[in-house]
Design an enzyme around this catalytic site. Structure first.
Site, PDB file in Angstrom:
ATOM      1  N   ASN A  77       0.809  -1.273   0.121  1.00 41.21           N
ATOM      2  CA  ASN A  77      -0.119   0.036  -0.009  1.00 41.21           C
ATOM      3  C   ASN A  77       0.879   1.394   0.174  1.00 41.21           C
ATOM      4  OD1 ASN A  77       0.558  -0.927   2.624  1.00 41.21           O
ATOM      5  ND2 ASN A  77      -1.055   0.135   3.486  1.00 41.21           N
ATOM      6  N   GLU A 124       0.664   5.345   0.345  1.00 41.76           N
ATOM      7  CA  GLU A 124      -0.554   6.502   0.942  1.00 41.76           C
ATOM      8  C   GLU A 124      -0.029   7.857   0.569  1.00 41.76           C
ATOM      9  OE1 GLU A 124      -0.907   5.573   5.436  1.00 41.76           O
ATOM     10  OE2 GLU A 124      -2.109   3.675   4.609  1.00 41.76           O
ATOM     11  N   GLU A 153      -3.186  -4.433  -3.065  1.00 42.58           N
ATOM     12  CA  GLU A 153      -3.665  -5.638  -4.157  1.00 42.58           C
ATOM     13  C   GLU A 153      -3.743  -4.692  -5.550  1.00 42.58           C
ATOM     14  OE1 GLU A 153      -5.049  -4.697  -1.204  1.00 42.58           O
ATOM     15  OE2 GLU A 153      -6.248  -6.262  -0.397  1.00 42.58           O
ATOM     16  N   CYS A 209     -10.684  -4.564   0.155  1.00 40.61           N
ATOM     17  CA  CYS A 209     -11.632  -3.339  -0.006  1.00 40.61           C
ATOM     18  C   CYS A 209     -12.609  -3.716  -1.132  1.00 40.61           C
ATOM     19  CB  CYS A 209     -11.110  -2.031   0.041  1.00 40.61           C
ATOM     20  SG  CYS A 209     -10.663  -1.808  -1.507  1.00 40.61           S
ATOM     21  N   CYS A 214     -11.054  -3.144  -4.503  1.00 32.59           N
ATOM     22  CA  CYS A 214      -9.998  -4.252  -4.962  1.00 32.59           C
ATOM     23  C   CYS A 214     -10.746  -5.502  -5.430  1.00 32.59           C
ATOM     24  CB  CYS A 214      -8.907  -4.430  -3.773  1.00 32.59           C
ATOM     25  SG  CYS A 214      -7.657  -3.378  -3.593  1.00 32.59           S
TER      26      CYS A 214
HETATM   27  N1  THU Z   1      -5.351  -1.415   2.589  1.00 28.79           N
HETATM   28  C1  THU Z   1      -4.611  -2.094   1.662  1.00 28.79           C
HETATM   29  O1  THU Z   1      -3.767  -2.045   0.901  1.00 28.79           O
HETATM   30  N2  THU Z   1      -5.291  -3.449   1.331  1.00 28.79           N
HETATM   31  C2  THU Z   1      -6.446  -3.783   2.091  1.00 28.79           C
HETATM   32  O2  THU Z   1      -6.979  -4.877   1.771  1.00 28.79           O
HETATM   33  C3  THU Z   1      -7.081  -3.087   3.110  1.00 28.79           C
HETATM   34  C4  THU Z   1      -6.281  -1.556   3.251  1.00 28.79           C
HETATM   35  C5  THU Z   1      -4.458  -0.108   2.774  1.00 28.79           C
HETATM   36  C6  THU Z   1      -5.077   1.054   2.346  1.00 28.79           C
HETATM   37  C7  THU Z   1      -4.481   2.201   3.280  1.00 28.79           C
HETATM   38  O3  THU Z   1      -3.144   2.323   2.902  1.00 28.79           O
HETATM   39  C8  THU Z   1      -4.488   1.025   4.710  1.00 28.79           C
HETATM   40  O4  THU Z   1      -4.392   0.054   4.269  1.00 28.79           O
HETATM   41  C9  THU Z   1      -5.534   1.600   5.460  1.00 28.79           C
HETATM   42  O5  THU Z   1      -6.695   1.436   4.974  1.00 28.79           O
END
Ligand code: THU
Length: 180
Positions: free
Chosen positions: A62, A64, A75, A112, A115
């Site tokens: 991830n 941000e 994902e 989420c 994804c």
């Molecule tokens: N996040 C993911 O990368 N994948 C998931 O399946 C759930 C959430 C990340 C997005 C964000 O950077 C952090 O987790 C909090 O939501």
């Protein structure tokens, strides 16, 4: 009116030791990817690994941003990169792993909604169901065979255009080799 029911199926494992070597390997790649996230806002570290039908393995994590919606989940980082590099290859499996120092995770991380929609698109594109392997730092794992178990009644291209598109239920599951 008719009331209809949808059944979702998933496998649950208490420990990584109970998995096949191929699935364990995929999770280990996701663990490594989760150590390189850029997640200063959530402190939630997520790694994802995609295994493609051509045999390649692609990882992501991830990313941000101070403008929160500009970030992207692990994902989609992995899936978009995999499909941009290997557009002919189907997504056979995707492993997702998450950890945080802020609390103990009770359950494996689940993708989420956005994804899930992207996973549905690539299943549809290649007419191949994906195994979605979800893990956490307690060693617990849940696995679904096909996105219909995480995103029932998904939106597909066939809703946009009339044509001879196959429905997900008609996909042929490809054989996942356990050669690792
Ligand atoms: N996040 C993911 O990368 N994948 C998931 O399946 C759930 C959430 C990340 C997005 C964000 O950077 C952090 O987790 C909090 O939501």
């Amino acid at each position: 009116m008719e009331l209809k029911k949808i059944t979702l199926r998933y496998e649950e494992y208490a420990s990584l030791a109970d998995l096949s070597p191929a699935d364990r390997d995929l999770i280990n790649h996701a663990i490594q990817a989760s150590e390189k996230t850029y997640s200063p806002y959530s402190s939630f570290r997520v790694g994802a690994t995609v295994r493609l039908s051509c045999g390649n393995i692609v990882t992501g994590n991830n990313q941000e941003n101070a403008a929160y919606p500009s970030g992207l989940c692990a994902e989609r980082v992995a899936l978009f990169y995999a499909q941009s590099q290997f557009p002919e290859s189907a997504v056979e499996s995707i492993a997702i792993y998450a950890s945080t120092d802020d609390f103990k995770m009770e359950k494996p991380v689940t993708p989420c909604g956005a994804c899930r929609q992207v996973m549905a698109e690539y299943e549809f594109r290649h007419q191949c169901k994906a195994r979605i392997i979800m893990a956490n730092d307690n060693g617990q794992v849940q696995i679904v065979n096909g996105i219909e178990n995480l995103l029932p009644l998904a939106f597909y291209l066939e809703e946009l255009k009339k044509g001879s598109f196959k429905k997900p239920t008609e996909y042929n599951r490809r054989n996942i080799t356990d050669e690792i």
